[in-house]
Motif scaffolding. Structure first.
Motif, PDB file in Angstrom:
ATOM      1  N   GLU A  56      12.732 -17.795  20.654  1.00 50.50           N
ATOM      2  CA  GLU A  56      13.558 -17.855  19.364  1.00 50.50           C
ATOM      3  C   GLU A  56      14.122 -18.941  18.023  1.00 50.50           C
ATOM      4  O   GLU A  56      13.586 -18.934  17.147  1.00 50.50           O
ATOM      5  N   ASP A  99      15.994 -11.032  17.666  1.00 49.25           N
ATOM      6  CA  ASP A  99      17.013 -10.590  18.452  1.00 49.25           C
ATOM      7  C   ASP A  99      16.324 -10.819  19.335  1.00 49.25           C
ATOM      8  O   ASP A  99      15.595 -10.473  19.827  1.00 49.25           O
ATOM      9  N   SER A 100      17.182 -10.525  21.154  1.00 48.80           N
ATOM     10  CA  SER A 100      16.577 -10.722  21.989  1.00 48.80           C
ATOM     11  C   SER A 100      17.397  -9.441  22.356  1.00 48.80           C
ATOM     12  O   SER A 100      18.699  -9.200  22.405  1.00 48.80           O
ATOM     13  N   ALA A 101      16.624  -8.706  23.690  1.00 50.22           N
ATOM     14  CA  ALA A 101      17.685  -7.179  23.662  1.00 50.22           C
ATOM     15  C   ALA A 101      16.873  -7.036  25.526  1.00 50.22           C
ATOM     16  O   ALA A 101      15.954  -7.887  26.392  1.00 50.22           O
ATOM     17  N   SER A 107      15.575  -2.273  20.459  1.00 49.81           N
ATOM     18  CA  SER A 107      16.430  -3.703  19.277  1.00 49.81           C
ATOM     19  C   SER A 107      15.049  -3.680  18.242  1.00 49.81           C
ATOM     20  O   SER A 107      13.870  -2.781  18.170  1.00 49.81           O
ATOM     21  N   GLU A 165      18.343 -11.291  10.364  1.00 53.47           N
ATOM     22  CA  GLU A 165      17.703 -10.776  12.402  1.00 53.47           C
ATOM     23  C   GLU A 165      16.892 -10.274  11.491  1.00 53.47           C
ATOM     24  O   GLU A 165      15.685  -9.172  11.648  1.00 53.47           O
ATOM     25  N   GLU A 168      12.340  -8.203  17.056  1.00 50.63           N
ATOM     26  CA  GLU A 168      12.855  -8.421  18.327  1.00 50.63           C
ATOM     27  C   GLU A 168      11.300  -9.044  19.020  1.00 50.63           C
ATOM     28  O   GLU A 168      10.758  -9.012  19.471  1.00 50.63           O
ATOM     29  N   CYS A 171      10.673  -8.226  22.815  1.00 53.59           N
ATOM     30  CA  CYS A 171       9.480  -7.142  22.622  1.00 53.59           C
ATOM     31  C   CYS A 171       7.926  -7.534  22.122  1.00 53.59           C
ATOM     32  O   CYS A 171       8.344  -7.788  20.838  1.00 53.59           O
TER      33      CYS A 171
END
Ligand SMILES: [Zn+2]
Length: 206
Positions: A56, A99-101, A107, A165, A168, A171
């Motif tokens: 990220e 983003d990270s989920a 996300s 953001e 993700e 993903c």
């Protein structure tokens, strides 16, 4: 001079320097643009989830640098800052994030901004450009506390501030889409900021 006096003198000088710094900061014109790469310069421990996901911050830096480069090429003054910054003012500020989920691919992209009309309109301007292009989920604005009360809203006091953001990163499908488009995304961010400042610049081809 005895030790007590010396300590008092040092203390007084420090206070005067601090007052001087505060006056200097408040009189100085705001920087036109500040671009922050999310988490840049932080190490594991104070970054939480990001620690598990090194990419990220790399992507944040890549996009932030390219957006800054493009703006400078258009003759716009930009300050590139890391995660931790001293108090400062700007006309326009953006913070770049992916983003990270934990539950992957749930996300997507989103925007965050402080509770002002100017920031909301700026974020909406960005959303209008990125949302039709980004083929995955888009959250409501300020959908997390981190977006709504982003810590740097206090340190970087900008007339218009948006946390972007961009997708993700956890993903694979989204990451695969994002990876070859990072430079274009950066150019689109630069374009949004430039037009926000009233500059006429060519719209990047997506
Ligand atoms: Zn982040």
């Amino acid at each position: 001079m005895n030790i007590k006096n010396k300590a008092a003198t040092v203390f007084t000088v420090l206070i005067l320097l601090l007052i001087g710094y505060i006056i200097y900061q408040s009189l100085k014109a705001p920087t036109p643009v500040i671009i922050q790469a999310g988490h840049e310069g932080r190490t594991c421990g104070n970054t939480g989830a990001v620690c598990k996901n090194y990419t990220e911050v790399e992507w944040n830096i890549l996009v932030a640098n390219e957006a800054a480069r493009q703006l400078r090429e258009w003759g716009i003054e930009v300050k590139r800052v890391p995660a931790d910054v001293l108090s400062q003012r700007a006309q326009v500020a953006v913070a770049i994030h992916f983003d990270s989920a934990r539950r992957i691919c749930r996300s997507g992209a989103s925007v965050g901004y402080p509770d002002t009309n100017a920031s909301r309109m700026f974020a909406t301007h960005w959303k209008q450009l990125y949302k039709p292009w980004f083929p995955f989920k888009w959250h409501n604005d300020n959908f997390t506390d981190n977006l709504k009360n982003y810590y740097a809203y206090k340190t970087i006091r900008a007339e218009k501030f948006a946390v972007l953001e961009l997708g993700e990163i956890t993903c694979e499908k989204q990451a695969k889409w994002l990876r070859p488009r990072l430079e274009k995304i950066a150019k689109l961010i630069a374009y949004t900021i430039a037009t926000e400042l009233g500059k006429e610049v060519p719209k990047p081809k997506l």
